[in-house]
Design a protein around this motif. Structure first.
Motif, PDB file in Angstrom:
ATOM      1  N   PRO A 134      19.472  54.710  65.091  1.00 30.80           N
ATOM      2  CA  PRO A 134      18.196  54.830  65.815  1.00 30.80           C
ATOM      3  C   PRO A 134      18.405  54.883  67.324  1.00 30.80           C
ATOM      4  O   PRO A 134      19.178  54.097  67.874  1.00 30.80           O
ATOM      5  CB  PRO A 134      17.457  53.549  65.415  1.00 30.80           C
ATOM      6  CG  PRO A 134      18.048  53.162  64.113  1.00 30.80           C
ATOM      7  CD  PRO A 134      19.487  53.569  64.172  1.00 30.80           C
ATOM      8  N   PRO A 171      17.477  56.645  59.478  1.00 26.99           N
ATOM      9  CA  PRO A 171      18.677  55.878  59.819  1.00 26.99           C
ATOM     10  C   PRO A 171      19.647  55.877  58.637  1.00 26.99           C
ATOM     11  O   PRO A 171      19.234  55.695  57.488  1.00 26.99           O
ATOM     12  CB  PRO A 171      18.129  54.470  60.076  1.00 26.99           C
ATOM     13  CG  PRO A 171      16.695  54.661  60.411  1.00 26.99           C
ATOM     14  CD  PRO A 171      16.247  55.861  59.663  1.00 26.99           C
ATOM     15  N   ASP A 217      22.907  53.702  41.874  1.00 26.23           N
ATOM     16  CA  ASP A 217      23.329  52.690  40.901  1.00 26.23           C
ATOM     17  C   ASP A 217      24.227  53.282  39.829  1.00 26.23           C
ATOM     18  O   ASP A 217      25.218  52.698  39.436  1.00 26.23           O
ATOM     19  CB  ASP A 217      22.101  52.023  40.266  1.00 26.23           C
ATOM     20  CG  ASP A 217      21.533  50.979  41.210  1.00 26.23           C
ATOM     21  OD1 ASP A 217      22.338  50.381  41.950  1.00 26.23           O
ATOM     22  OD2 ASP A 217      20.310  50.788  41.225  1.00 26.23           O
ATOM     23  N   LEU A 243      11.987  50.436  58.828  1.00 29.60           N
ATOM     24  CA  LEU A 243      11.131  50.661  59.985  1.00 29.60           C
ATOM     25  C   LEU A 243       9.715  50.987  59.533  1.00 29.60           C
ATOM     26  O   LEU A 243       9.513  51.792  58.624  1.00 29.60           O
ATOM     27  CB  LEU A 243      11.690  51.823  60.815  1.00 29.60           C
ATOM     28  CG  LEU A 243      13.048  51.572  61.462  1.00 29.60           C
ATOM     29  CD1 LEU A 243      13.620  52.860  62.013  1.00 29.60           C
ATOM     30  CD2 LEU A 243      12.910  50.536  62.565  1.00 29.60           C
ATOM     31  N   ILE A 303      10.401  45.767  61.576  1.00 29.05           N
ATOM     32  CA  ILE A 303      11.019  46.051  60.288  1.00 29.05           C
ATOM     33  C   ILE A 303      10.295  45.211  59.261  1.00 29.05           C
ATOM     34  O   ILE A 303      10.037  44.030  59.481  1.00 29.05           O
ATOM     35  CB  ILE A 303      12.524  45.719  60.327  1.00 29.05           C
ATOM     36  CG1 ILE A 303      13.221  46.776  61.181  1.00 29.05           C
ATOM     37  CG2 ILE A 303      13.111  45.669  58.939  1.00 29.05           C
ATOM     38  CD1 ILE A 303      14.704  46.660  61.235  1.00 29.05           C
ATOM     39  N   ASP A 332      27.466  54.633  41.556  1.00 30.10           N
ATOM     40  CA  ASP A 332      28.203  53.494  42.101  1.00 30.10           C
ATOM     41  C   ASP A 332      29.185  53.922  43.187  1.00 30.10           C
ATOM     42  O   ASP A 332      30.345  53.531  43.193  1.00 30.10           O
ATOM     43  CB  ASP A 332      28.946  52.760  40.980  1.00 30.10           C
ATOM     44  CG  ASP A 332      29.251  51.331  41.417  1.00 30.10           C
ATOM     45  OD1 ASP A 332      28.501  50.820  42.271  1.00 30.10           O
ATOM     46  OD2 ASP A 332      30.240  50.756  40.937  1.00 30.10           O
ATOM     47  N   ARG A 367      29.365  51.415  49.613  1.00 29.93           N
ATOM     48  CA  ARG A 367      29.300  49.954  49.620  1.00 29.93           C
ATOM     49  C   ARG A 367      27.877  49.447  49.462  1.00 29.93           C
ATOM     50  O   ARG A 367      27.623  48.502  48.747  1.00 29.93           O
ATOM     51  CB  ARG A 367      29.880  49.426  50.927  1.00 29.93           C
ATOM     52  CG  ARG A 367      31.331  49.744  51.092  1.00 29.93           C
ATOM     53  CD  ARG A 367      32.140  48.517  51.426  1.00 29.93           C
ATOM     54  NE  ARG A 367      33.551  48.878  51.576  1.00 29.93           N
ATOM     55  CZ  ARG A 367      34.127  49.065  52.737  1.00 29.93           C
ATOM     56  NH1 ARG A 367      33.445  48.899  53.848  1.00 29.93           N
ATOM     57  NH2 ARG A 367      35.403  49.391  52.800  1.00 29.93           N
ATOM     58  N   THR A 401      16.182  53.596  54.730  1.00 35.14           N
ATOM     59  CA  THR A 401      17.493  53.440  55.345  1.00 35.14           C
ATOM     60  C   THR A 401      18.501  53.947  54.317  1.00 35.14           C
ATOM     61  O   THR A 401      18.570  53.432  53.196  1.00 35.14           O
ATOM     62  CB  THR A 401      17.768  51.970  55.687  1.00 35.14           C
ATOM     63  OG1 THR A 401      16.643  51.477  56.410  1.00 35.14           O
ATOM     64  CG2 THR A 401      19.012  51.833  56.532  1.00 35.14           C
ATOM     65  N   VAL A 402      19.227  54.999  54.692  1.00 34.62           N
ATOM     66  CA  VAL A 402      20.014  55.740  53.703  1.00 34.62           C
ATOM     67  C   VAL A 402      21.454  55.247  53.703  1.00 34.62           C
ATOM     68  O   VAL A 402      22.038  55.002  54.756  1.00 34.62           O
ATOM     69  CB  VAL A 402      19.956  57.250  54.018  1.00 34.62           C
ATOM     70  CG1 VAL A 402      20.771  58.044  53.016  1.00 34.62           C
ATOM     71  CG2 VAL A 402      18.513  57.723  54.017  1.00 34.62           C
ATOM     72  N   ALA A 403      22.006  55.122  52.498  1.00 36.45           N
ATOM     73  CA  ALA A 403      23.373  54.602  52.384  1.00 36.45           C
ATOM     74  C   ALA A 403      24.322  55.596  51.738  1.00 36.45           C
ATOM     75  O   ALA A 403      25.529  55.361  51.696  1.00 36.45           O
ATOM     76  CB  ALA A 403      23.377  53.307  51.587  1.00 36.45           C
ATOM     77  N   PRO A 425      22.643  62.379  66.598  1.00 35.64           N
ATOM     78  CA  PRO A 425      22.918  63.624  65.864  1.00 35.64           C
ATOM     79  C   PRO A 425      23.962  63.490  64.762  1.00 35.64           C
ATOM     80  O   PRO A 425      23.831  64.113  63.709  1.00 35.64           O
ATOM     81  CB  PRO A 425      23.413  64.581  66.948  1.00 35.64           C
ATOM     82  CG  PRO A 425      22.875  64.051  68.212  1.00 35.64           C
ATOM     83  CD  PRO A 425      22.799  62.563  68.047  1.00 35.64           C
ATOM     84  N   ARG A 454      23.404  50.057  49.262  1.00 40.88           N
ATOM     85  CA  ARG A 454      22.393  50.835  48.565  1.00 40.88           C
ATOM     86  C   ARG A 454      21.323  51.238  49.567  1.00 40.88           C
ATOM     87  O   ARG A 454      20.994  50.453  50.464  1.00 40.88           O
ATOM     88  CB  ARG A 454      21.758  50.002  47.449  1.00 40.88           C
ATOM     89  CG  ARG A 454      22.695  49.670  46.320  1.00 40.88           C
ATOM     90  CD  ARG A 454      22.899  50.893  45.427  1.00 40.88           C
ATOM     91  NE  ARG A 454      23.810  50.594  44.346  1.00 40.88           N
ATOM     92  CZ  ARG A 454      25.125  50.867  44.361  1.00 40.88           C
ATOM     93  NH1 ARG A 454      25.672  51.411  45.434  1.00 40.88           N
ATOM     94  NH2 ARG A 454      25.883  50.585  43.336  1.00 40.88           N
ATOM     95  N   SER A 455      20.775  52.430  49.395  1.00 43.83           N
ATOM     96  CA  SER A 455      19.685  52.844  50.273  1.00 43.83           C
ATOM     97  C   SER A 455      18.516  51.884  50.105  1.00 43.83           C
ATOM     98  O   SER A 455      18.248  51.407  49.002  1.00 43.83           O
ATOM     99  CB  SER A 455      19.252  54.265  49.927  1.00 43.83           C
ATOM    100  OG  SER A 455      20.314  55.146  50.140  1.00 43.83           O
ATOM    101  N   ASN A 456      17.812  51.648  51.207  1.00 43.58           N
ATOM    102  CA  ASN A 456      16.729  50.674  51.182  1.00 43.58           C
ATOM    103  C   ASN A 456      15.392  51.390  51.354  1.00 43.58           C
ATOM    104  O   ASN A 456      15.126  51.979  52.390  1.00 43.58           O
ATOM    105  CB  ASN A 456      16.947  49.658  52.309  1.00 43.58           C
ATOM    106  CG  ASN A 456      16.139  48.414  52.088  1.00 43.58           C
ATOM    107  OD1 ASN A 456      15.161  48.426  51.353  1.00 43.58           O
ATOM    108  ND2 ASN A 456      16.552  47.323  52.727  1.00 43.58           N
ATOM    109  N   GLU A 484      12.260  47.936  52.428  1.00 45.86           N
ATOM    110  CA  GLU A 484      12.166  47.282  53.719  1.00 45.86           C
ATOM    111  C   GLU A 484      12.858  48.157  54.764  1.00 45.86           C
ATOM    112  O   GLU A 484      13.995  48.590  54.548  1.00 45.86           O
ATOM    113  CB  GLU A 484      12.836  45.907  53.649  1.00 45.86           C
ATOM    114  CG  GLU A 484      12.485  45.031  54.824  1.00 45.86           C
ATOM    115  CD  GLU A 484      13.166  43.681  54.731  1.00 45.86           C
ATOM    116  OE1 GLU A 484      13.995  43.497  53.825  1.00 45.86           O
ATOM    117  OE2 GLU A 484      12.888  42.832  55.589  1.00 45.86           O
TER     118      GLU A 484
END
Lengths: 199, 662
Positions: B594, B214, B561, B576, B21, B564, B567, B551-553, B589, B569-571, B574
């Motif tokens: 991961p 993810p 943003d 994989l 990561i 809002d 909880r 990495t999806v939130a 599924p 935020r997608s990253n 940083e």
């Protein structure tokens, strides 16, 4: 300010790891769509049989002895593939090779007996509607058995080349699933063509 | 297992590891390495062997659009012939071949392939993946599509193209009444095309369930993904029906079987059942992904998320589910029992419920948003209107007594064109305006864009709305000419004028594409300020899509943003890295955790050769060259064995410790 999510890194399998592999999922979709194909074939049979004005089947009830025995042969070959796959899973490659060899022998016997069945029929594909249905449906199945045998043969070669061990043998699982499908679908074909006329 | 384990066993083996990561800013070592691993070789070899979903997607789009133009030109010839009564531009046989090829081209060679193109290009980007689940199968699917399209046109220059209409009813298409190669070309071509559609569908299904980034849980995937997934599942279930029907017809014609042969107990209605069991779900397969295009792109121009995401996803699946139970509404006039007609008529009407949910969701999105009247918005808003008109005439024809009056008239032609152009072509053209910057890195021209919309929209309605009227006046479809005493002169002239106006609109669009390719303003990564993942990478995207797997939130990763919601935020910075060769992450599924590091295949020309051999096999069947057929079957099998041979590089084989070659 809300923080970006952090992924926790864990140890993961790499590559085609058993049922996490793409191929395992792929063969499932293949089986679904092929099962539908046989469903439509049998639909044709029932649709046409239900509306026929002739006696059905035109040459009287089929004999069950040889096709029944042949069904058992095919089911036995499935059991061999299953045992072979288990053998490979337990790092006993010899058992895997033996299982595949036995399955190929049994599958070939099925094809030979089925060809004999075909030769003994007094009608052909173009004689009448029943002949068209009988030979098309069993022909479709025969094609699948032959492809399945080719798959088993390929698996046998790979097993003998030492490509499989207890951690990587997904090709066995995938090829095996296809072979089991070909055998299960025969039960439906057999019931339709051989048992249904007795009802 | 915790990461502490790896410190004890740093390179345990090649069958499991803890994925790295980290960050990979542009120009970093990892980014350069990814580019080297994923980019295709330059030149014709790379062109032939690429398995990049973006290249394949664009090929699908361009090829399908060429078929759209061919089918459109055929339609224009038809409209010249019908513009005035008693025209003799076309002979009846030429007319039959033209309307058949028009239907075949539009429905089979344009409508689904163009959507497969969008989905192929967009899915991995939307899902935050590096590629589709089966990149080689993806390439194979395209080549078979291309060859099947060419195959179906081989007899066209000889004046012996398919001539039985796109649904090709027996007994007219049987051996007694249709002796030329016309129908054989169609029958074998459809079986060949079925291979392409089936493997493509399998690829979409498996991709959705395995290849999401993810955190992209099942309730966060874009609606386009729902649409294509639903269509793909349906294709897996119903393509065998039509392939079988065409194969049995070919057996009847060439081998002397009796499936549709009335004299020997065969039943022509069997054809209609097999065809429409496929045919009606297919209608939804060629509109649901297009509806998904609108559901994902329209909110960008309304500056708010789609209203009713869950309802829309469920409506998409409900349409298809009910869509399996409506095929007999194509057969109301065949003398089936009333109870069957009632059930299937009722089911056809029920479809309007989920369809209305979709329509109201789009209207509410526009209503509650702050619409920005850019070209794509116009196409999507126009689509909603055409959808309603086409849907209404659909409900009308679902009523059995009315259908008996309207069946085989121009009313049906009007209905199906409102549905297919309204729900497929308008979203597709809008979608090209929308994603053109992503495809090419350049914006399309707005002035020409708006002009193309209005000319297309007006031309379409002038062309197709009067067809309802022609149908109510009793004009049957598929007549090559008519007498002026029938009173159909006016509507036909208006329709022909409208069709040419529509064609001019398409031409303006094409000019816009060509001009914008060279001179369009440069687009940044996210020129529309949209919410979904494809806009998080550069335009056009690099070969590896994302240097860091996002990495999806949330459902709207780029709007978090301001909305809002949720909880975290997608990253994008940083995550994989997966840079040890071509790699992708496989996730669970439902909740996208991961599960495995996938080894993705390198570029290879095996799919091209397998596709070529299979297509040649069909040529052999068509010409009764049995030895040739056998040779191509063997060549195809060899190609398949090469393809499937377990490779160490893909970690498909047993690997003794320390052995990493292969």
């Amino acid at each position: 300010m809300v923080e970006p999510v952090q992924l926790q890194s864990e140890r993961l399998p790499v590559g085609s790891a058993g049922k996490l592999s793409g191929g395992w999922w792929g063969v499932q979709t293949l089986i679904v769509t092929e099962a539908c194909l046989f469903g439509y074939l049998l639909f044709c049979y029932f649709y046409l049989a239900a509306q026929t004005e002739q006696t059905w089947p035109p040459d009287g009830l089929p004999s069950l002895l040889v096709p029944g025995a042949n069904t058992l042969i095919l089911l036995a070959s499935s059991a061999c593939v299953w045992a072979g796959e288990r053998g490979v899973h337990q790092s006993r490659t010899g058992r895997g090779i033996a299982g595949l060899t036995a399955a190929i022998v049994l599958g070939t016997a099925f094809v030979a007996i089925q060809l004999m069945e075909w030769r003994n029929k007094p009608y052909g594909m173009t004689t009448d509607l029943y002949g068209s249905l009988y030979f098309t449906i069993t022909g479709f199945h025969m094609a699948h058995v032959i492809i399945g045998l080719a798959v088993l043969l390929l698996l046998l070669v790979w097993a003998m080349l030492g490509y499989f061990d207890s951690r990587r043998y997904v090709a066995m699982t995938i090829g095996g699933a296809y072979w089991h499908f070909v055998d299960v679908v025969w039960l439906f074909v057999f019931s339709t063509l051989y048992l249904f006329p007795y009802l | 297992m915790a990461s502490a384990d790896i410190t004890e066993r740093p390179i345990d083996d090649h069958l499991a590891r803890v994925p790295e990561i980290g960050c990979a800013p542009p120009g970093s070592d990892i980014e350069v390495q990814l580019a080297r691993t994923w980019e295709s070789e330059p030149g014709w070899r790379g062109w032939l062997s690429t398995v990049d979903h973006k290249a394949i997607g664009l090929r699908y789009i361009v090829t399908a659009f060429i078929f759209l133009i061919i089918g459109g030109l055929e339609a224009l010839l038809i409209r010249i012939q019908l513009a005035r009564p008693d025209q003799t531009l076309l002979t009846p046989e030429q007319y039959n071949q033209l309307f058949t090829m028009h239907g075949v081209t539009m429905i089979f060679l344009y409508a689904l392939p163009i959507l497969s193109g969008f989905s192929n290009y967009l899915w991995p980007l939307l899902l935050g993946s590096r590629d589709m689940a089966f990149p080689r199968l993806n390439a194979f699917s395209y080549w078979i599509f291309l060859f099947a399209g060419i195959f179906m046109y081989v007899s066209f220059p000889l004046g012996q193209a398919p001539n039985g209409g796109w649904f090709n009813y027996v007994p007219f298409s049987g051996p007694t009444f249709n002796t030329g190669p016309n129908i054989d070309v169609f029958a074998l071509g459809m079986v060949l095309l079925g291979i392409s559609t089936s493997v493509g569908s399998a690829n979409f299904v498996v991709t959705l369930f395995r290849m999401r980034a993810p955190g992209m849980t099942i309730n966060r995937v874009p609606i386009l993904v729902w649409g294509t997934l639903t269509a793909s599942v349906a294709n897996l279930l119903v393509i065998p029906s039509v392939s079988l029907a065409f194969f049995l017809l070919w057996l009847d014609r060439q081998m002397g079987t009796h499936f549709f042969d009335v004299a020997n107990g065969g039943k022509p209605l069997l054809w209609q059942h097999l065809f429409w069991i496929f045919g009606h779900p297919w209608v939804y397969a060629i509109v649901l992904p297009a509806m998904g295009i609108v559901s994902d792109a329209l909110p960008t121009f309304c500056r708010r998320p789609l209203v009713g995401y869950t309802a829309m996803a469920l409506a998409t699946m409900a349409v298809m589910l009910i869509g399996f139970e409506v095929w007999i509404h194509h057969m109301f006039a065949t003398g089936l029992p009333t109870v069957a007609l009632s059930i299937f008529g009722a089911a056809s009407m029920v479809i309007s419920v989920p369809s209305s949910i979709a329509v109201f969701a789009w209207i509410a999105t526009i209503w509650l948003g702050r619409p920005v009247f850019k070209t794509p918005f116009l196409f999507f808003a126009g689509f909603v209107m055409l959808f309603v008109i086409g849907g209404l005439s659909g409900v009308m024809t679902a009523a059995v007594p009315l259908d008996w009056q309207l069946n085989e008239t121009y009313f049906i032609v009007a209905h199906l064109h409102y549905v297919l152009l309204g729900i497929n072509v308008f979203p597709v053209v809008g979608g090209i305006y929308y994603w053109f910057p992503k495809f090419t890195g350049r914006m399309m021209d707005e002035t020409l864009g708006k002009l193309s919309f209005w000319v297309m929209f007006i031309g379409f309605n002038v062309g197709f709305f009067p067809m309802h009227w022609a149908g109510l006046l009793g004009m049957p479809r598929r007549v090559y000419t008519y007498s002026s005493r029938m009173g159909w002169d006016g509507v036909n002239m208006i329709t022909s004028i409208g069709s040419f106006v529509f064609a001019i609109g398409v031409l303006i669009f094409l000019v816009n594409v060509v001009v914008s390719l060279k001179r369009g303003a440069l687009a940044g990564p996210n020129p529309w300020d949209a919410a979904t993942l494809e806009w998080a990478t550069s335009s056009p995207p690099p070969a590896y899509n994302f240097a860091v797997i996002p990495t999806v939130a949330s459902r709207h990763p780029l709007w978090e943003d301001r909305l809002d919601e949720g909880r975290g935020r997608s990253n994008f910075k940083e995550g994989l890295l997966l840079a040890e060769g071509r790699e992708a992450i496989s996730t669970s599924p439902i909740d996208a955790k991961p599960l495995a590091i996938l080894k993705m295949p390198d570029d290879t020309s095996t799919p091209f050769f397998l596709g070529l051999f299979i297509s040649l096999l069909f040529v052999g069947l068509l010409l009764h060259w049995w030895l040739f057929t056998a040779a191509t079957a063997i060549a195809g099998s060899l190609a398949l064995i090469v393809w499937l041979w377990p490779r160490k590089a893909l970690a498909q084989r047993a690997m003794p410790q320390g052995d990493n070659n292969g």
